[in-house]
Design a protein around this motif. Structure first.
Motif, PDB file in Angstrom:
ATOM      1  N   TYR A  81       2.848   6.187  -6.369  1.00  0.00           N
ATOM      2  CA  TYR A  81       2.640   6.525  -7.792  1.00  0.00           C
ATOM      3  C   TYR A  81       1.179   6.491  -8.225  1.00  0.00           C
ATOM      4  N   SER A  82       0.273   6.275  -7.260  1.00  0.00           N
ATOM      5  CA  SER A  82      -1.143   6.207  -7.619  1.00  0.00           C
ATOM      6  C   SER A  82      -1.778   7.587  -7.626  1.00  0.00           C
ATOM      7  N   GLU A  83      -2.604   7.874  -8.622  1.00  0.00           N
ATOM      8  CA  GLU A  83      -3.379   9.117  -8.658  1.00  0.00           C
ATOM      9  C   GLU A  83      -4.471   9.127  -7.593  1.00  0.00           C
ATOM     10  N   ASP A  84      -4.900   7.935  -7.176  1.00  0.00           N
ATOM     11  CA  ASP A  84      -6.069   7.795  -6.319  1.00  0.00           C
ATOM     12  C   ASP A  84      -5.685   7.630  -4.856  1.00  0.00           C
ATOM     13  N   PHE A  85      -6.671   7.777  -3.984  1.00  0.00           N
ATOM     14  CA  PHE A  85      -6.525   7.512  -2.558  1.00  0.00           C
ATOM     15  C   PHE A  85      -6.585   6.004  -2.385  1.00  0.00           C
ATOM     16  N   ILE A  86      -5.452   5.366  -2.077  1.00  0.00           N
ATOM     17  CA  ILE A  86      -5.368   3.913  -2.209  1.00  0.00           C
ATOM     18  C   ILE A  86      -6.210   3.165  -1.177  1.00  0.00           C
ATOM     19  N   PHE A  87      -6.661   3.837  -0.125  1.00  0.00           N
ATOM     20  CA  PHE A  87      -7.533   3.196   0.854  1.00  0.00           C
ATOM     21  C   PHE A  87      -8.800   2.656   0.189  1.00  0.00           C
ATOM     22  N   ASP A  88      -9.243   3.328  -0.874  1.00  0.00           N
ATOM     23  CA  ASP A  88     -10.479   2.943  -1.547  1.00  0.00           C
ATOM     24  C   ASP A  88     -10.295   1.783  -2.515  1.00  0.00           C
ATOM     25  N   CYS A 138       0.830  -1.206   0.000  1.00  0.00           N
ATOM     26  CA  CYS A 138       0.000   0.000   0.000  1.00  0.00           C
ATOM     27  C   CYS A 138       0.866   1.257   0.000  1.00  0.00           C
ATOM     28  N   ALA A 139       1.917   1.249   0.810  1.00  0.00           N
ATOM     29  CA  ALA A 139       2.810   2.405   0.852  1.00  0.00           C
ATOM     30  C   ALA A 139       3.484   2.608  -0.499  1.00  0.00           C
ATOM     31  N   MET A 140       3.950   1.525  -1.094  1.00  0.00           N
ATOM     32  CA  MET A 140       4.582   1.610  -2.408  1.00  0.00           C
ATOM     33  C   MET A 140       3.580   2.091  -3.463  1.00  0.00           C
TER      34      MET A 140
END
Length: 240
Positions: A29-36, A23-25
């Motif tokens: 580089y993700s445009e999105d909020f990775i929690f979702d 998740c940290a990685m």
């Protein structure tokens, strides 16, 4: 090396540590909020971390700083604790105080506790010094050292009975008294610790500490540990 008294027990560890690192990685580089998002499984996350961060030294180790593991370490000599505490980044210690835990020394002086429950002596055998020269630690020398430990415990007891403070009396005991501690590593810090302290020319007792931590690391992060064993364990390579 006999380590029959040495112990490393798991107190706590981040659940799904490889997924946490993924998740940290991924957030890097993700445009999105990775929690979702739905992250990969724990094992799949481990495989991705190995491929993208570890293999070929292509990635940085920052995501490995988020998972943490806590050990209770017992019956190791004071010298091991001192060496271990030189590692401060991503590592936290709470160490048994010599100021408040002298009763065990008095019990040894009174014959109520095995002297080697209190002081550490290496097993009889062949050892090598820092210049690569072999030498023998004999049964005769070891018996002499046991007598010195017993005498030191008696001197400690006498000092306490005369009213000396524990921090004053402890100056009379051998350097390698046994000492328990609690230590927490981030995953990155634990790998770095292994890089430095599991190498084959490290002090034997701290290598024993690494050997006892290793099964916990394998159970906690199996994919990362498998890669590490193949590529870095015992090779004295510094972690990036």
């Amino acid at each position: 090396m006999s380590c029959s008294r040495f112990r490393v027990e798991l107190l706590n560890a981040t659940l799904n540590p490889q997924r946490t690192a993924w998740c940290a990685m991924h957030q890097d580089y993700s445009e999105d909020f990775i929690f979702d998002e739905q992250p990969p499984s724990e094992s799949k996350s481990g495989e991705i971390i190995v491929r993208r961060l570890l293999s070929g030294e292509r990635g940085h180790y920052g995501p490995l700083e988020h998972p943490a593991i806590t050990f209770n370490v017992g019956w190791f000599p004071h010298s091991v604790m001192q060496q271990a505490r030189t590692h401060r980044v991503g590592v936290s210690f709470d160490v048994q105080s010599g100021r408040y835990t002298g009763q065990r020394i008095i019990e040894a002086a009174n014959g109520k506790r095995d002297i080697e429950d209190v002081f550490y002596l290496r097993p009889v055998g062949t050892y090598r010094d820092r210049q690569g020269k072999n030498y023998e630690y004999t049964e005769e020398q070891r018996k002499i050292d046991q007598i010195i430990c017993i005498d030191s415990a008696a001197r400690y007891k006498l000092a306490i009975e005369k009213g000396l403070a524990e921090e004053h009396a402890r100056g009379m005991i051998p350097f390698d008294f046994r000492q328990h501690f609690v230590v927490t590593f981030s995953l990155r810090a634990l790998l770095h610790f292994m890089d430095l302290r599991a190498k084959l020319d490290a002090q034997e007792e701290i290598r024993a500490l690494c050997d006892l931590m290793w099964p916990h690391l394998q159970a906690w992060t199996p994919e990362v540990a498998a890669w590490y064993k193949k590529n870095r364990l015992h090779k004295a390579r510094l972690a990036p």
